[in-house]
Write a protein that holds these residues in place. Structure first.
Motif, PDB file in Angstrom:
ATOM      1  N   GLU A 677       0.887  -1.137   0.092  1.00 60.99           N
ATOM      2  CA  GLU A 677       0.008   0.077  -0.026  1.00 60.99           C
ATOM      3  C   GLU A 677       0.963   1.240   0.036  1.00 60.99           C
ATOM      4  OE1 GLU A 677      -3.389   1.049   0.201  1.00 60.99           O
ATOM      5  OE2 GLU A 677      -3.917  -1.203  -0.446  1.00 60.99           O
ATOM      6  N   SER A 678       1.951   1.159   0.870  1.00 62.84           N
ATOM      7  CA  SER A 678       2.827   2.396   0.920  1.00 62.84           C
ATOM      8  C   SER A 678       3.501   2.555  -0.413  1.00 62.84           C
ATOM      9  CB  SER A 678       3.838   2.086   2.055  1.00 62.84           C
ATOM     10  OG  SER A 678       4.775   3.152   2.150  1.00 62.84           O
ATOM     11  N   TRP A 755      -8.648   9.522 -11.775  1.00 62.54           N
ATOM     12  CA  TRP A 755      -7.466   9.487 -11.413  1.00 62.54           C
ATOM     13  C   TRP A 755      -7.209   9.035 -10.059  1.00 62.54           C
ATOM     14  CZ3 TRP A 755      -3.117   9.313 -14.312  1.00 62.54           C
ATOM     15  CH2 TRP A 755      -1.810   9.421 -13.954  1.00 62.54           C
ATOM     16  N   PRO A 756      -6.363   8.147  -9.574  1.00 65.01           N
ATOM     17  CA  PRO A 756      -6.354   7.813  -8.150  1.00 65.01           C
ATOM     18  C   PRO A 756      -5.664   8.938  -7.440  1.00 65.01           C
ATOM     19  CG  PRO A 756      -4.547   6.817  -9.614  1.00 65.01           C
ATOM     20  CD  PRO A 756      -5.400   7.365 -10.451  1.00 65.01           C
ATOM     21  N   SER A 757      -6.161   9.099  -6.087  1.00 68.09           N
ATOM     22  CA  SER A 757      -5.632   9.927  -5.284  1.00 68.09           C
ATOM     23  C   SER A 757      -4.639   9.160  -4.072  1.00 68.09           C
ATOM     24  CB  SER A 757      -6.666  10.654  -4.347  1.00 68.09           C
ATOM     25  OG  SER A 757      -7.505  11.353  -5.321  1.00 68.09           O
ATOM     26  N   HIS A 758      -3.727   9.823  -3.802  1.00 70.44           N
ATOM     27  CA  HIS A 758      -2.667   9.220  -2.553  1.00 70.44           C
ATOM     28  C   HIS A 758      -3.153   9.511  -1.275  1.00 70.44           C
ATOM     29  CE1 HIS A 758      -0.820  12.883  -2.010  1.00 70.44           C
ATOM     30  NE2 HIS A 758      -0.362  12.646  -0.806  1.00 70.44           N
ATOM     31  N   ASP A 759      -3.008   8.644  -0.454  1.00 70.67           N
ATOM     32  CA  ASP A 759      -3.502   8.671   1.178  1.00 70.67           C
ATOM     33  C   ASP A 759      -2.178   8.801   1.827  1.00 70.67           C
ATOM     34  OD1 ASP A 759      -4.255   8.404   3.534  1.00 70.67           O
ATOM     35  OD2 ASP A 759      -5.763   6.808   3.292  1.00 70.67           O
ATOM     36  N   GLU A 760      -2.035   9.951   2.280  1.00 70.76           N
ATOM     37  CA  GLU A 760      -0.594  10.463   2.976  1.00 70.76           C
ATOM     38  C   GLU A 760      -0.731   9.188   4.163  1.00 70.76           C
ATOM     39  OE1 GLU A 760       3.007  12.122   2.654  1.00 70.76           O
ATOM     40  OE2 GLU A 760       1.292  12.762   1.526  1.00 70.76           O
ATOM     41  N   ILE A 764       4.315   4.722   4.430  1.00 66.40           N
ATOM     42  CA  ILE A 764       5.163   4.302   5.524  1.00 66.40           C
ATOM     43  C   ILE A 764       6.637   4.903   5.274  1.00 66.40           C
ATOM     44  CG2 ILE A 764       6.194   2.525   6.689  1.00 66.40           C
ATOM     45  CD1 ILE A 764       4.047   0.770   6.069  1.00 66.40           C
ATOM     46  N   SER A 765       7.061   5.678   5.864  1.00 66.23           N
ATOM     47  CA  SER A 765       8.297   6.196   5.939  1.00 66.23           C
ATOM     48  C   SER A 765       9.504   5.134   6.011  1.00 66.23           C
ATOM     49  CB  SER A 765       8.793   7.254   7.006  1.00 66.23           C
ATOM     50  OG  SER A 765      10.042   7.534   6.767  1.00 66.23           O
ATOM     51  N   GLU A 766      10.304   4.816   4.740  1.00 64.52           N
ATOM     52  CA  GLU A 766      11.555   3.834   4.742  1.00 64.52           C
ATOM     53  C   GLU A 766      12.731   4.349   4.305  1.00 64.52           C
ATOM     54  OE1 GLU A 766       9.879   1.336   1.605  1.00 64.52           O
ATOM     55  OE2 GLU A 766       8.236   0.295   2.760  1.00 64.52           O
ATOM     56  N   GLY A 767      12.789   5.468   5.052  1.00 64.12           N
ATOM     57  CA  GLY A 767      13.908   6.269   4.741  1.00 64.12           C
ATOM     58  C   GLY A 767      13.716   7.083   3.482  1.00 64.12           C
ATOM     59  N   PHE A 768      14.878   7.167   2.593  1.00 58.04           N
ATOM     60  CA  PHE A 768      14.684   8.243   1.649  1.00 58.04           C
ATOM     61  C   PHE A 768      15.331   7.406   0.358  1.00 58.04           C
ATOM     62  CE2 PHE A 768      15.776  10.766   5.166  1.00 58.04           C
ATOM     63  CZ  PHE A 768      14.616  11.583   5.346  1.00 58.04           C
ATOM     64  N   VAL A 769      14.585   7.581  -0.808  1.00 58.91           N
ATOM     65  CA  VAL A 769      14.866   6.902  -2.277  1.00 58.91           C
ATOM     66  C   VAL A 769      15.753   8.066  -2.782  1.00 58.91           C
ATOM     67  CG1 VAL A 769      14.532   5.740  -4.265  1.00 58.91           C
ATOM     68  CG2 VAL A 769      13.302   5.074  -2.211  1.00 58.91           C
ATOM     69  N   ILE A 770      16.954   7.820  -3.107  1.00 61.07           N
ATOM     70  CA  ILE A 770      17.832   8.841  -3.633  1.00 61.07           C
ATOM     71  C   ILE A 770      18.008   8.401  -5.146  1.00 61.07           C
ATOM     72  CG2 ILE A 770      20.051  10.081  -3.938  1.00 61.07           C
ATOM     73  CD1 ILE A 770      18.331  10.584  -1.183  1.00 61.07           C
TER      74      ILE A 770
END
Length: 827
Positions: A677-678, A755-760, A764-770
């Motif tokens: 989901e995230s 169009w789909p809407s995101h649900d904040e 889930i915070s999994e760090g940062f994707v660089i």
């Protein structure tokens, strides 16, 4: 070309893309509604000139972008207008026809059919019911009608001034038609030639065109700056210099002669030690008898006439000139007699065509004075009130206080500008570099100008009920080179009764430039072809028409080349403001948001051209890899506004991505977990934001990352896969539609889905994707669980194996870091 071998039993793009293009047309999926209560979104491409060569892969880049954006906006609940048409009048079409020995109309019809065929196989969502063609009499009737309104309001006038003349195209050109002093179309060096022509007073709108740029908050700043510089506002003063002859016998010849200079520095007038006229200045004709060295002057005038404006004003060019011996100018401040020169660096159509030269405070004047040993008198001193001024090795152009300026000594130079101007009887004035628009062409293939020359009444407009003035069919349409269009030879068309007195009249035989039809075409799309053909004299009288115009205008998203910044975009803004003043439209600017695509060069890095043999035909790419792959590849090449070289090797990646999406349909069946989901909601958020900002490359990257995540699982959720396909559908409409309808079993098109809407809360915070880019192109990603310093992030990026391979010994110019998001390594 690399040839990609695909398995027919997996994803057959040829069959699938053809199938859905036909189905969408049958369903009228892209037909624009006029009765919708949805908010509007007008998405527009700068319509193309249909050349004989057809499209190469660089042309569709902007079209793909607007297609993605308009599909997305439709799914966001907007009533979208996304039309297409043809800019087919003018020099390009006529020169092509001459070269290929066919009639321009035949060439245009053939070329349009070819363009339409090429556009259709890429799967664009144009509403073809609104297709327009600037050469259709039903269309150019209204181009002529707008011209008549301009004429009736004094904004169109006849002139006989020297204009840009292309000896190859054999026609006059506006300044905007030049490229570094050469004809923008054929490359020939442009000459100055005095011929009769029609001109539009665009300068009457210069101040509004300039000031209203500040309202265009969503235009690229560099485009607005180009327009500011082209308009070229200067505030200064106009000051008269009287002329005195040194020959007593001919004194009466120059008794009342004077010339006017425009200067932005009237504060330096006491320092004027000579004056300069342009070689084209009209006063020279009156001075021929009193100039002692007229032969030298005439020779210099002739030489200057063969130089381009760029050659005459080039930075670093050695200044040349000839003194007019036997005459002097009178400095109006101190009555000093100063020499007069002609010099080619002064242009007739800029300012007044004459300057006062103050070598102490202007670098160009300083160089000229040094060469011809003319006095250099400093009148603005930075040391004031100290009794000494600096010795000049170059002109001093800064601020200070006046010296050697009579009663004005001690004033600040800014304070002195108005006072000195008043003292000499001058007037403060604002001028513009922008010139009035040379609007007539001495060619056949253009809109006839709807005016009649009457022996008794002068110039008379054609009655609006008699529009359009149809371009007559001719066998021979070659340009004459005489200053008259080929239409002048068609006596049965030219000779006509004056609509005012019934006496003998002749039609105007010059035609309009190719920019005429494109100056209002965005308005025509809102009406559609059928309404354009209605027999009405004035759209202003039709409330339904005005309602449509005011609903759709302004254009919400306009996409086209930056090269039109000082051509089409200036002209269209001018016409639109005029129509706004007349009550036709309810907004003063035509285009709310503007984007310009970077050019796609050939694989060799040069501009795609038959001459270089590096042209890639999109038909071949679509045949080999599919339209969806072409669309993804062009949007994934880098940031939309940046240029890139075509790479046949790189297109394999987008093709494999399409196949991966195809294979994922065979793994539907699992329940979702929180991590899935995230990932989905992160992607929805990212793709939505990126499409809005035209960051298509990073939107596609996010879709690729999500597809990779899905591929790692044995089974994926049908709901997640459906949402993924919706996100993908603007980019790859054919494969998304096939999987949506045939695999998932939906009855209606995916392109009509919300169009789909995101649900904040589900992210889930999994760090940062660089994301790691090389010269703006995504090459790899990595994840950090905690926030790291900039140096640590750069170190991790450079340590990635893929990045090491891409660098491969090349020097790194700089590394750009966007916190917790992007590392861009510039090599």
């Amino acid at each position: 070309m690399w040839f990609y071998i695909y398995k027919m039993n997996e994803y057959d793009h040829k069959e699938i893309e053809k199938k859905w293009q036909k189905k969408w047309a049958e369903e009228e999926l892209y037909k624009t509604s006029e009765s919708s209560d949805k908010p509007k979104e007008y998405v527009l491409d700068m319509f193309p000139y249909p050349s004989g060569e057809g499209l190469h892969v660089g042309h569709p880049k902007g079209y793909i972008a607007t297609d993605i954006y308009s599909r997305y906006k439709t799914m966001r609940g907007f009533n979208v207008l996304h039309p297409m048409g043809w800019d087919a009048f003018g020099l390009p079409a006529e020169n092509y026809a001459l070269k290929n020995k066919v009639h321009p109309r035949q060439a245009v019809e053939k070329n349009i059919a070819r363009y339409k065929e090429q556009l259709s196989i890429i799967g664009f969502n144009y509403d073809w019911d609104r297709e327009i063609n600037t050469t259709d009499p039903a269309y150019y009737k209204w181009t002529q009608w707008i011209f008549l309104q301009l004429f009736k309001h004094g904004l169109a006038y006849e002139s006989n001034e020297p204009i840009n003349w292309c000896p190859s195209c054999k026609t006059g050109l506006a300044n905007e038609d030049l490229d570094n002093g050469a004809c923008e179309r054929c490359g020939s060096t442009v000459e100055k030639k005095r011929i009769r022509q029609w001109v539009l007073r665009i300068t009457d709108y210069a101040e509004r065109l300039l000031n209203d740029l500040d309202e265009l908050k969503e235009w690229p700043e560099h485009i607005k700056e180009l327009q500011r510089n082209w308009i070229g506002k200067s505030e200064g003063a106009e000051i008269d210099f009287k002329i005195k002859t040194q020959n007593a016998k001919r004194k009466t010849t120059t008794q009342n002669l004077k010339f006017t200079v425009f200067t932005t520095r009237p504060d330096t007038l006491f320092g004027a030690t000579y004056a300069v006229l342009s070689p084209e200045h009209t006063i020279l004709e009156s001075l021929e008898d009193v100039i002692d060295n007229w032969g030298d002057v005439k020779h210099y005038i002739d030489e200057s006439s063969h130089k381009t404006e760029i050659e005459r004003t080039a930075e670093g060019k050695e200044k040349t000139g000839v003194e007019l011996k036997g005459v002097k100018a009178i400095n109006p401040t101190n009555k000093e007699e100063i020499p007069i020169f002609i010099a080619d660096y002064v242009l007739a159509d800029y300012g007044t065509g004459a300057i006062m030269a103050v070598p102490a405070h202007d670098e160009r004047d300083f160089q000229f004075a040094k060469k011809y040993e003319l006095p250099i008198r400093m009148v603005i001193c930075p040391h004031y009130p100290a009794p000494t001024c600096p010795i000049l090795d170059e002109a001093y152009t800064g601020a200070g206080h006046l010296v050697v300026s009579g009663k004005f000594d001690g004033l600040s130079n800014e304070e002195a500008k108005q006072k000195i101007t008043e003292f000499v009887g001058g007037k403060m004035k604002t001028t513009y570099k922008l010139r009035d628009w040379v609007f007539s062409r001495q060619r056949y293939w253009g809109e006839p100008i709807p005016l009649i020359h009457c022996e008794k009444c002068g110039v008379v407009p054609v009655s609006e009920k008699d529009l359009p003035v149809v371009l007559p069919e001719v066998e021979s349409y070659e340009p004459t080179g005489t200053g008259e269009s080929p239409l002048a030879n068609i006596s049965e068309w030219v000779n006509i009764a004056c609509p005012k007195c019934g006496g003998k009249g002749k039609r105007e035989t010059n035609t309009m430039p190719q920019w005429a039809g494109s100056s209002w075409y965005y308005l025509a799309y809102t009406l559609g072809t059928k309404k354009l053909k209605r027999k009405t004299q004035n759209y202003l009288d039709d409330k339904n028409i005005k309602k449509l115009l005011n609903f759709w205008i302004p254009v919400d998203m306009y996409v086209g080349g930056a090269e039109h910044a000082t051509r089409h975009l200036i002209y269209a803004r001018f016409w639109h403001k005029f129509l706004y003043d007349q009550g036709f439209v309810s907004h003063s600017e035509p285009f709310r948001r503007l984007k310009s695509p970077g050019l796609i060069a050939g694989a060799d890095g040069r501009k795609m051209s038959k001459r270089f043999g590096n042209v890639i035909n999109p038909d071949d790419v679509v045949a080999t890899y599919g339209a969806d792959t072409l669309r993804l590849h062009e949007m994934f090449m880098g940031p939309f506004e940046q240029g890139a070289a075509w790479s046949e090797e790189s297109i394999i990646g987008p093709r494999r991505f399409v196949e991966k999406v195809w294979r994922l349909s065979k793994h539907i069946g699992s329940e979702t977990d929180a991590r899935d989901e995230s990932k989905l909601h992160q992607t929805i958020k990212k793709v939505t934001e990126d499409i809005e900002q035209f960051k298509f490359n990073t939107a596609i990257s996010a879709l690729m990352i999500l597809a990779n995540e899905m591929e790692r699982k044995e089974k994926i959720s049908a709901i997640h896969y459906s949402q993924f396909l919706i996100l993908l559908s603007p980019f790859a409409p054919h494969v998304a539609e096939e999987l949506w309808r045939e695999t998932l079993g939906h009855k209606t098109s995916i392109h009509l889905e919300p169009w789909p809407s995101h649900d904040e809360s589900k992210i889930i915070s999994e760090g940062f994707v660089i994301t790691v880019q090389m010269n703006g192109k995504v090459r790899d990603t990595f994840t950090t669980e905690t926030e790291l310093s900039e140096d640590e992030i750069k170190e991790k990026a450079l340590a990635l194996e893929k990045i090491k391979k891409w660098i491969d010994g090349q020097s790194i110019k700089k590394i750009i870091y966007v916190k917790n998001k992007i590392v861009n390594i510039v090599i």
